[in-house]
Scaffold this motif. Structure first.
Motif, PDB file in Angstrom:
ATOM      1  N   PRO A   4       0.825  -1.211   0.000  1.00 53.00           N
ATOM      2  CA  PRO A   4       0.000   0.000   0.000  1.00 53.00           C
ATOM      3  C   PRO A   4       0.857   1.258   0.000  1.00 53.00           C
ATOM      4  N   ARG A   5       0.412   2.271  -0.721  1.00 58.82           N
ATOM      5  CA  ARG A   5       1.146   3.534  -0.754  1.00 58.82           C
ATOM      6  C   ARG A   5       1.135   4.170   0.634  1.00 58.82           C
ATOM      7  N   PRO A   6       2.240   4.748   1.054  1.00 61.33           N
ATOM      8  CA  PRO A   6       2.264   5.415   2.364  1.00 61.33           C
ATOM      9  C   PRO A   6       1.340   6.625   2.363  1.00 61.33           C
ATOM     10  N   GLN A   7       0.720   6.899   3.483  1.00 57.93           N
ATOM     11  CA  GLN A   7      -0.158   8.051   3.631  1.00 57.93           C
ATOM     12  C   GLN A   7       0.345   8.884   4.808  1.00 57.93           C
ATOM     13  N   PRO A   8       1.371   9.709   4.568  1.00 60.68           N
ATOM     14  CA  PRO A   8       2.014  10.438   5.667  1.00 60.68           C
ATOM     15  C   PRO A   8       1.064  11.345   6.444  1.00 60.68           C
ATOM     16  N   GLU A  11      -1.006   9.094   8.730  1.00 59.08           N
ATOM     17  CA  GLU A  11      -0.167   8.544   9.798  1.00 59.08           C
ATOM     18  C   GLU A  11       0.180   9.605  10.836  1.00 59.08           C
ATOM     19  N   GLU A  12       0.379  10.842  10.381  1.00 57.69           N
ATOM     20  CA  GLU A  12       0.675  11.938  11.298  1.00 57.69           C
ATOM     21  C   GLU A  12      -0.504  12.181  12.242  1.00 57.69           C
ATOM     22  N   VAL A  13      -1.726  12.181  11.680  1.00 56.63           N
ATOM     23  CA  VAL A  13      -2.914  12.420  12.508  1.00 56.63           C
ATOM     24  C   VAL A  13      -3.095  11.297  13.521  1.00 56.63           C
ATOM     25  N   ARG A 113     -11.307  11.345   3.225  1.00 48.52           N
ATOM     26  CA  ARG A 113     -12.310  10.837   4.166  1.00 48.52           C
ATOM     27  C   ARG A 113     -11.617  10.162   5.354  1.00 48.52           C
ATOM     28  N   ALA A 114     -10.590   9.374   5.074  1.00 41.21           N
ATOM     29  CA  ALA A 114      -9.861   8.680   6.147  1.00 41.21           C
ATOM     30  C   ALA A 114      -9.158   9.681   7.073  1.00 41.21           C
ATOM     31  N   ILE A 115      -8.592  10.732   6.498  1.00 42.30           N
ATOM     32  CA  ILE A 115      -7.926  11.766   7.318  1.00 42.30           C
ATOM     33  C   ILE A 115      -8.944  12.463   8.208  1.00 42.30           C
ATOM     34  N   ILE A 116     -10.099  12.800   7.645  1.00 47.12           N
ATOM     35  CA  ILE A 116     -11.151  13.463   8.423  1.00 47.12           C
ATOM     36  C   ILE A 116     -11.609  12.565   9.570  1.00 47.12           C
ATOM     37  N   GLU A 117     -11.837  11.303   9.289  1.00 50.64           N
ATOM     38  CA  GLU A 117     -12.275  10.367  10.332  1.00 50.64           C
ATOM     39  C   GLU A 117     -11.215  10.218  11.421  1.00 50.64           C
ATOM     40  N   ALA A 118      -9.942  10.267  11.028  1.00 53.72           N
ATOM     41  CA  ALA A 118      -8.864  10.166  12.019  1.00 53.72           C
ATOM     42  C   ALA A 118      -8.856  11.385  12.928  1.00 53.72           C
ATOM     43  N   HIS A 119      -9.051  12.571  12.358  1.00 55.07           N
ATOM     44  CA  HIS A 119      -9.135  13.792  13.170  1.00 55.07           C
ATOM     45  C   HIS A 119     -10.328  13.726  14.124  1.00 55.07           C
ATOM     46  N   GLN A 120     -11.455  13.263  13.617  1.00 55.11           N
ATOM     47  CA  GLN A 120     -12.651  13.158  14.461  1.00 55.11           C
ATOM     48  C   GLN A 120     -12.425  12.182  15.602  1.00 55.11           C
ATOM     49  N   ARG A 213      -0.893  21.714   5.440  1.00 54.85           N
ATOM     50  CA  ARG A 213      -0.771  20.391   4.828  1.00 54.85           C
ATOM     51  C   ARG A 213      -1.340  20.408   3.399  1.00 54.85           C
ATOM     52  N   PRO A 214      -0.505  20.685   2.402  1.00 54.91           N
ATOM     53  CA  PRO A 214      -0.975  20.672   1.017  1.00 54.91           C
ATOM     54  C   PRO A 214      -1.427  19.277   0.571  1.00 54.91           C
ATOM     55  N   LEU A 215      -2.624  19.224  -0.014  1.00 54.93           N
ATOM     56  CA  LEU A 215      -3.151  17.993  -0.597  1.00 54.93           C
ATOM     57  C   LEU A 215      -3.386  18.233  -2.090  1.00 54.93           C
ATOM     58  N   ASN A 216      -2.857  17.383  -2.927  1.00 54.89           N
ATOM     59  CA  ASN A 216      -3.013  17.521  -4.381  1.00 54.89           C
ATOM     60  C   ASN A 216      -2.685  18.949  -4.838  1.00 54.89           C
ATOM     61  N   PRO A 217      -1.542  19.495  -4.426  1.00 55.84           N
ATOM     62  CA  PRO A 217      -1.269  20.924  -4.659  1.00 55.84           C
ATOM     63  C   PRO A 217      -1.081  21.260  -6.132  1.00 55.84           C
ATOM     64  N   ASN A 218      -1.518  22.489  -6.494  1.00 59.43           N
ATOM     65  CA  ASN A 218      -1.209  22.969  -7.839  1.00 59.43           C
ATOM     66  C   ASN A 218       0.279  23.313  -7.902  1.00 59.43           C
ATOM     67  N   MET A 219       0.749  23.723  -9.083  1.00 65.64           N
ATOM     68  CA  MET A 219       2.188  23.911  -9.277  1.00 65.64           C
ATOM     69  C   MET A 219       2.762  24.979  -8.352  1.00 65.64           C
TER      70      MET A 219
END
Length: 521
Positions: A4-8, A11-13, A113-120, A213-219
């Motif tokens: 699985p691809r790492p999800q930093p 994992e931080e949350v 969605r997973a990040i949001i649930e982790a914060h909650q 925390r940039p997600l899918n950042p533009n250039m």
């Protein structure tokens, strides 16, 4: 096995400090969903032919000026608001709900969605701060369990749009103001808080919080993040599919025909339709999951085999469920499908040959009668039947109410029910999405449920208990007895309430909404 691809960010949350003094703030477009909700809104209006030629031309002109930098975001919003003058707000609320069902729900990033649930789970205050409007955001926020929304707003008087906007808009420095308002209201420490965004337009708020925390950042944002050592993460689970994704999907879908064709020699030489179907179903499950890059992590797989024949019930999230179940159950199975599938060329005939019974879900009596052959298949042929008690695919991973057909069938045939809980098939292909993408799907097979002492008069309680098994396994709130009783009473109450004439009601007078702030009850 694919790693699985790492999800930093996730994992931080998970390793972060808990507490309601920490905020997790999310931009909407490009961060929670792939693409832009405004684009989906414009496309839907065009498809409905709800825009005049003048509106189309003016909209294109405003968008072009904004793209060239001739006007700012405020000018863009003002241009959009002008065409809404005189429109009732309630109609736009309904439009937002329909937009969510048709377009937005399938664009939600499962990783976000997973990040949001982790914060909650950590007790953090989760909020959306977006330049979009409440009509674009609220249905998604409700799905994600987010009660605080700060966003741009159109001016409203007496329930009708005036054609103007409320300033300041929730854009640029306006997002910082929105975050400060939240901090003052809830006692948040923004220096310990997170803000997730995809755009350099949000640089002011990214600089204001302690954890940008940039997600899918533009250039531009990617360049800023690299310069300042902000951690970046990109998601490929949504957005524009590649030609590889299309190729995988077409091959996987077509493999059902190929798998059944491969079973024909077995039928021809042995005269055993059952063995031919068993071979074809297993082959289809193996090939389709392999070609789409779908891997299964199955918990308690032994329950798939311990009590056959049985009624397998599963939560229906995705069209990928078919190949997942074929790979899991493999042999001696039949199913139930909606009658519309029967009319699909080739596919309908193949599924019928494979043991699927087609029912009219709108006609309960007809559906029960249509399933009578399944009792014989269970009792005389030893087949197990696979049914989705929700009746159709759910729009989100949240479990929908259960219909009772599968439970009646189990009682009538005298066999146990085996629940198959699919956690995240929406990662492969959410509802209304054609393309299937690679993913690791978690599946939990629960212990068989004995139905030998069930009675019709207590069936509602049994359905609730089994559904709560799914909810518990999915980590969703369970249904209480009081909620179950209220749900059962609702249809009867509707029948008793039969007004002679529907009343026409004028919209209640409304005050101008508070800029950027909508808080759900």
């Amino acid at each position: 096995m694919r790693v699985p691809r790492p999800q930093p960010h996730l994992e931080e949350v998970l390793a972060s400090e808990p507490g309601s003094h920490i905020a997790a703030l999310f931009d909407f477009d490009g961060t929670i969903i792939a693409g832009y909700s405004a684009t989906a809104m414009l496309r839907e209006k065009l498809q409905r032919r709800e825009m005049s030629v003048e509106e189309i031309a003016e909209t294109a002109n405003v968008i072009a000026q904004h793209s060239l930098g001739a006007i700012g975001f405020s000018g863009l919003m003002s241009g959009a608001a002008k065409f809404m003058k005189g429109v009732e707000e309630e109609s736009f609320v309904q439009f937002g709900e329909e937009l969510y069902k048709k377009h937005i729900a399938r664009k939600i990033y499962p990783e976000t969605r997973a990040i949001i649930e982790a914060h909650q789970a950590k007790g953090h205050r989760v909020a959306i701060i977006s330049s979009a409007t409440i009509y674009q955001i609220e249905p998604t926020a409700r799905d994600l369990g987010i009660s605080d929304i700060k966003c741009s707003a159109y001016e409203i008087e007496d329930g009708v749009f005036t054609g103007d906007i409320i300033r300041p808009l929730c854009f640029g420095e306006g997002k910082v103001i929105a975050a400060e308002e939240l901090a003052a209201e809830y006692g948040l420490d923004l220096d310990q808080s997170y803000f997730y965004s995809d755009s350099d337009d949000d640089i002011e708020l990214l600089e204001r919080v302690g954890k940008p925390r940039p997600l899918n950042p533009n250039m531009k944002l990617k360049a800023i993040a690299d310069e300042r050592n902000w951690p970046v993460q990109r998601f490929a689970s949504r957005g524009t599919p590649s030609w590889v994704d299309y190729t995988r999907t077409i091959y996987a879908t077509g493999s059902l025909i190929g798998a059944f064709a491969a079973g024909l020699p077995i039928w021809a030489l042995t005269r055993s339709q059952r063995e031919a179907v068993n071979f074809s179903m297993g082959l289809f499950g193996d090939f389709a999951t392999a070609i789409t890059g779908v891997e299964l992590e199955v918990e308690d797989e032994r329950h798939l085999w311990s009590s056959r024949p049985c009624i397998f019930i599963f939560n229906h999230q995705s069209k990928a469920d078919v190949m997942i179940l074929a790979k899991l159950i493999r042999r001696d199975m039949g199913g139930v499908g909606k009658k519309e599938i029967k009319d699909i060329p080739i596919l309908g005939k193949l599924m019928e040959w494979g043991g699927t019974v087609f029912v009219d879900r709108a006609d309960g009596k007809s559906a029960i009668k249509a399933m009578e052959p399944l009792v014989e298949a269970i009792q005389k042929e030893g087949k197990s039947i696979c049914i989705a008690p929700e009746g159709t695919r759910s729009l989100t991973p949240k479990l929908e109410p259960f219909k009772k057909g599968a439970f009646h069938l189990a009682m009538q045939a005298g066999v146990p029910i085996v629940p198959i809980v699919i956690h995240n098939a929406t990662d492969v292909a959410p509802k209304n999405e054609f393309v299937m993408r690679p993913a690791t799907v978690r599946v939990t097979v629960l212990p068989p449920v004995d139905t030998s002492d069930w009675q019709v008069k207590t069936l509602n309680a049994h359905v609730r208990d089994v559904r709560n098994m799914f909810l518990r396994t999915l980590g969703q709130p369970e249904e209480t007895v009081a909620e179950s009783v209220a749900k059962e009473a609702a249809p009867a109450a509707k029948l008793e309430k039969a007004p002679k004439k529907a009343a026409t009601k004028k919209p209640a007078a409304k005050k101008k909404p508070t800029p950027r702030k909508v808080k759900k009850a």
